[in-house]
Scaffold this motif. Structure first.
Motif, PDB file in Angstrom:
ATOM      1  N   ILE A  28       7.460  -1.267   9.264  1.00 50.04           N
ATOM      2  CA  ILE A  28       7.079   0.129   9.438  1.00 50.04           C
ATOM      3  C   ILE A  28       8.333   0.987   9.298  1.00 50.04           C
ATOM      4  O   ILE A  28       9.423   0.590   9.720  1.00 50.04           O
ATOM      5  N   GLY A  29       8.186   2.164   8.694  1.00 45.32           N
ATOM      6  CA  GLY A  29       9.344   3.035   8.573  1.00 45.32           C
ATOM      7  C   GLY A  29       9.024   4.362   7.932  1.00 45.32           C
ATOM      8  O   GLY A  29       7.865   4.732   7.779  1.00 45.32           O
ATOM      9  N   SER A  30      10.083   5.087   7.575  1.00 42.00           N
ATOM     10  CA  SER A  30      10.059   6.377   6.871  1.00 42.00           C
ATOM     11  C   SER A  30       9.785   7.579   7.764  1.00 42.00           C
ATOM     12  O   SER A  30      10.075   8.707   7.380  1.00 42.00           O
ATOM     13  N   ALA A  31       9.198   7.373   8.921  1.00 43.88           N
ATOM     14  CA  ALA A  31       8.924   8.490   9.825  1.00 43.88           C
ATOM     15  C   ALA A  31       8.852   7.958  11.253  1.00 43.88           C
ATOM     16  O   ALA A  31       8.709   6.751  11.479  1.00 43.88           O
ATOM     17  N   ALA A  32       8.941   8.860  12.213  1.00 45.03           N
ATOM     18  CA  ALA A  32       8.884   8.458  13.618  1.00 45.03           C
ATOM     19  C   ALA A  32       7.482   7.999  13.982  1.00 45.03           C
ATOM     20  O   ALA A  32       6.494   8.429  13.396  1.00 45.03           O
ATOM     21  N   MET A  33       7.410   7.097  14.961  1.00 43.79           N
ATOM     22  CA  MET A  33       6.125   6.602  15.461  1.00 43.79           C
ATOM     23  C   MET A  33       6.118   6.770  16.975  1.00 43.79           C
ATOM     24  O   MET A  33       7.097   6.427  17.650  1.00 43.79           O
TER      25      MET A  33
ATOM     26  N   VAL B 177       2.688 -11.412  15.729  1.00 41.44           N
ATOM     27  CA  VAL B 177       3.179 -10.932  14.439  1.00 41.44           C
ATOM     28  C   VAL B 177       4.538 -10.272  14.617  1.00 41.44           C
ATOM     29  O   VAL B 177       4.761  -9.552  15.598  1.00 41.44           O
ATOM     30  N   ARG B 178       5.428 -10.526  13.681  1.00 40.32           N
ATOM     31  CA  ARG B 178       6.746  -9.872  13.729  1.00 40.32           C
ATOM     32  C   ARG B 178       6.591  -8.437  13.224  1.00 40.32           C
ATOM     33  O   ARG B 178       6.391  -8.204  12.032  1.00 40.32           O
ATOM     34  N   ILE B 179       6.656  -7.472  14.135  1.00 40.27           N
ATOM     35  CA  ILE B 179       6.477  -6.056  13.787  1.00 40.27           C
ATOM     36  C   ILE B 179       7.847  -5.394  13.788  1.00 40.27           C
ATOM     37  O   ILE B 179       8.454  -5.171  14.836  1.00 40.27           O
ATOM     38  N   CYS B 180       8.327  -5.103  12.593  1.00 44.52           N
ATOM     39  CA  CYS B 180       9.686  -4.573  12.427  1.00 44.52           C
ATOM     40  C   CYS B 180       9.627  -3.111  12.006  1.00 44.52           C
ATOM     41  O   CYS B 180       8.951  -2.766  11.039  1.00 44.52           O
ATOM     42  N   MET B 181      10.332  -2.278  12.727  1.00 50.51           N
ATOM     43  CA  MET B 181      10.413  -0.873  12.344  1.00 50.51           C
ATOM     44  C   MET B 181      11.850  -0.547  11.988  1.00 50.51           C
ATOM     45  O   MET B 181      12.785  -0.918  12.708  1.00 50.51           O
ATOM     46  N   HIS B 182      12.015   0.115  10.842  1.00 47.02           N
ATOM     47  CA  HIS B 182      13.374   0.399  10.388  1.00 47.02           C
ATOM     48  C   HIS B 182      13.729   1.864  10.514  1.00 47.02           C
ATOM     49  O   HIS B 182      12.872   2.737  10.586  1.00 47.02           O
ATOM     50  N   TYR B 183      15.019   2.099  10.523  1.00 49.24           N
ATOM     51  CA  TYR B 183      15.578   3.436  10.366  1.00 49.24           C
ATOM     52  C   TYR B 183      16.435   3.390   9.113  1.00 49.24           C
ATOM     53  O   TYR B 183      17.242   2.464   8.921  1.00 49.24           O
ATOM     54  N   GLY B 184      16.274   4.373   8.246  1.00 50.96           N
ATOM     55  CA  GLY B 184      17.088   4.383   7.037  1.00 50.96           C
ATOM     56  C   GLY B 184      16.906   5.669   6.259  1.00 50.96           C
ATOM     57  O   GLY B 184      16.134   6.551   6.649  1.00 50.96           O
TER      58      GLY B 184
ATOM     59  N   VAL C 133       0.829  -1.206   0.000  1.00 49.98           N
ATOM     60  CA  VAL C 133       0.000   0.000   0.000  1.00 49.98           C
ATOM     61  C   VAL C 133       0.861   1.253   0.000  1.00 49.98           C
ATOM     62  O   VAL C 133       0.356   2.367  -0.061  1.00 49.98           O
ATOM     63  N   LEU C 134       2.168   1.072   0.062  1.00 45.24           N
ATOM     64  CA  LEU C 134       3.104   2.193   0.063  1.00 45.24           C
ATOM     65  C   LEU C 134       3.305   2.741  -1.342  1.00 45.24           C
ATOM     66  O   LEU C 134       3.220   2.001  -2.325  1.00 45.24           O
ATOM     67  N   PRO C 135       3.605   4.027  -1.467  1.00 46.52           N
ATOM     68  CA  PRO C 135       4.033   4.538  -2.778  1.00 46.52           C
ATOM     69  C   PRO C 135       5.387   3.925  -3.120  1.00 46.52           C
ATOM     70  O   PRO C 135       6.205   3.665  -2.235  1.00 46.52           O
ATOM     71  N   ILE C 136       5.622   3.663  -4.407  1.00 46.96           N
ATOM     72  CA  ILE C 136       6.891   3.037  -4.793  1.00 46.96           C
ATOM     73  C   ILE C 136       7.862   4.042  -5.393  1.00 46.96           C
ATOM     74  O   ILE C 136       8.848   3.662  -6.021  1.00 46.96           O
ATOM     75  N   CYS C 137       7.585   5.318  -5.174  1.00 46.49           N
ATOM     76  CA  CYS C 137       8.494   6.359  -5.655  1.00 46.49           C
ATOM     77  C   CYS C 137       9.555   6.683  -4.618  1.00 46.49           C
ATOM     78  O   CYS C 137      10.457   7.481  -4.876  1.00 46.49           O
ATOM     79  N   HIS C 138       9.459   6.065  -3.441  1.00 51.77           N
ATOM     80  CA  HIS C 138      10.434   6.295  -2.383  1.00 51.77           C
ATOM     81  C   HIS C 138      11.131   4.989  -2.021  1.00 51.77           C
ATOM     82  O   HIS C 138      10.700   3.902  -2.407  1.00 51.77           O
ATOM     83  N   SER C 139      12.190   5.100  -1.269  1.00 49.42           N
ATOM     84  CA  SER C 139      13.036   3.956  -0.950  1.00 49.42           C
ATOM     85  C   SER C 139      12.274   2.821  -0.263  1.00 49.42           C
ATOM     86  O   SER C 139      12.524   1.649  -0.546  1.00 49.42           O
ATOM     87  N   PHE C 140      11.344   3.147   0.634  1.00 52.29           N
ATOM     88  CA  PHE C 140      10.626   2.119   1.392  1.00 52.29           C
ATOM     89  C   PHE C 140       9.794   1.232   0.455  1.00 52.29           C
ATOM     90  O   PHE C 140       9.974   0.009   0.411  1.00 52.29           O
TER      91      PHE C 140
END
Length: 482
Positions: free
Chosen positions: A261-266, A281-288, A185-192
């Motif tokens: 989950i990523g791209s912004a702070a939560m 569920v494995r809920i993974c949040m990235h920093y990048g 459901v993410l836009p694919i114009c960005h890295s995520f």
């Protein structure tokens, strides 16, 4: 090994397996995917595209984008990925910088602009296996432009090796496998979002390309119909889903294996709600960053005592904190977060941007924070965005989170402005978007912050606004405010 070589491998191992499914129900098998990549490569070749050429792609969730994206890689050219909703100024800037041979997907009536529906493919390129094997790991294949939150957008050069190592790191941590069915459901114009496309296809799994997450009926129908096992989302998407559908999504929790989950702070509360709703569920949040995709990860259940951190370095990644003079700092000392790994970009597109980009082999992110004695990394803000109040470094994020706890506040952005009295250097100013009909005033906000944080972090100025400059991925563009 490249992403496209993995796609070729899966086209032989599981030719009839679904690789892509669109929101209108079109299914593309792995055999059809590699065939179409070959056809689009022939088309590009017939239009004169050669190794090293730049080709601009409007990154829409259409199968034509995917075909063209990998066809460009196949020919050794470079895919310049652009948001389909880019304003004219940004689009013109990117085109002026990259001087593309062709531009796809915008429907603008110019000589080298081609709409996706104008493309007619017939023949396939000969000997696709030879071409796949001839792709150089060191060749630049993607150019992504940053969102420009800290100045003009920078073109990020990524090699085949960069994107493949990112795929390996991400899939190693999250655990995506060939049996997974992921809803994108993410836009694919960005890295995520683009990274999720690569990760799923490289693994031989199935990707469902949904249009907008705002259509919750379509979203939930997709989860049910395709027995979705994986999701990727930015925090604002989760907030939207939870706000308008509550706990409905939990009826699918027994099938969902992972959420990235990523791209912004939560905020911490949202993390805890997610953890409670998806206990297994494995809920993974990235920093990048675009320059260094998914450099750190945390898993909500495993790292429950460190939910306010960005986690630990991703597999095959090193993170250190450096002083302003370029010295590596010991544990517990605040400095600039710097990243080392094969996933880190090879360079910026504009040579000027490469000045002072590294400390040795470590890429300078511009983010400020520290590492604790357990290896967890914590952020206090972007170096350029930190507010220097009388010599004390103040994170705008800390003040924003405090103000957002007020019931009548929707969101706010804090920045530093010059102290007109010439005493403190900088003082805090906040731009607040409050709920419709709210009588909230600046004195109440200042009093709330003063009662919850140190006095010097209290905003000296409060400005109420109807709109805040926030990117689609949820990043606050503080440097646009003054």
């Amino acid at each position: 090994m490249t992403v496209i070589s993995q796609i070729l491998y899966h086209s032989k191992q599981n030719p009839h397996k679904a690789a892509l499914i669109t929101d209108c129900g079109l299914t593309i098998t792995y055999k059809e995917l590699i065939l179409n990549i070959s056809k689009y490569a022939f088309y590009l070749d017939s239009r004169g595209i050669v190794t090293g050429d730049n080709v601009v792609l409007s990154a829409t969730k259409e199968v034509e984008f995917v075909f063209l994206y990998f066809a460009i890689h196949l020919l050794g050219a470079r895919a310049v990925i652009v948001d389909p909703e880019s304003n004219k100024q940004r689009l013109n800037y990117i085109i002026d910088q990259t001087k593309p041979s062709l531009v796809f997907g915008f429907g603008i009536n110019e000589m080298n602009f081609i709409s996706y529906n104008q493309i007619i493919v017939t023949e396939i390129i000969s000997d696709i296996e030879r071409l796949v094997l001839s792709i150089k790991n060191t060749s630049i294949c993607d150019i992504l432009f940053t969102t420009g939150t800290t100045g003009n957008p920078k073109g990020v050069n990524l090699t085949q090796s960069n994107i493949m190592h990112a795929v390996i790191n991400i899939n190693t941590y999250i655990g995506t496998n060939e049996n997974d069915i992921e809803a994108l459901v993410l836009p694919i114009c960005h890295s995520f979002g683009l990274g999720r496309l690569r990760c799923v296809l490289a693994q031989g799994a199935t990707l469902i390309m949904l249009g907008s997450f705002a259509n919750l009926k379509l979203f939930f129908d997709c989860l049910q119909k395709y027995q979705v096992t994986g999701l990727g989302m930015v925090p604002s998407m989760w907030n939207y889903i939870y706000k308008f559908s509550g706990k409905r999504i939990t009826q699918y929790s027994s099938r969902i294996r992972y959420i990235e989950i990523g791209s912004a702070a939560m905020d911490l509360n949202s993390k805890k709600i997610l953890s409670d709703l998806f206990p297994n569920v494995r809920i993974c949040m990235h920093y990048g960053l675009s320059e260094a995709s998914r450099s750190a990860f945390m898993e909500f259940h495993e790292d429950v005592l460190h939910l306010d951190s960005i986690g630990k370095p991703a597999p095959n990644v090193e993170i250190e904190f450096f002083s302003e003079s370029g010295e590596k700092l010991p544990i517990g000392f605040e400095g600039e977060l710097c990243v080392k790994g094969e996933h880190v970009m090879c360079s910026y597109f504009d040579e000027v941007d490469n000045i002072n980009t590294y400390y040795g082999n470590y890429f300078r992110t511009g983010d400020w924070g520290l590492k604790d004695n357990e290896g967890y990394c914590y952020l206090v803000g972007r170096k350029k965005e930190l507010i220097n109040v009388g010599g004390k470094k103040v994170s705008p994020v800390e003040i924003e989170e405090c103000i957002n706890k007020m019931d009548e506040v929707i969101d706010n952005i804090c920045i530093g402005i010059q102290d007109v009295n010439g005493i403190l250097g900088e003082v805090v100013k906040t731009f607040v978007k409050k709920k419709s009909g709210s009588m909230l005033d600046s004195l109440q906000i200042k009093s709330f912050v003063r009662n919850n944080l140190e006095t010097y972090k209290t905003p000296s100025f409060v400005e109420f606004v109807d709109k805040l400059p926030i990117t689609k991925s949820g990043k606050k563009q503080r440097l646009l405010l003054h």
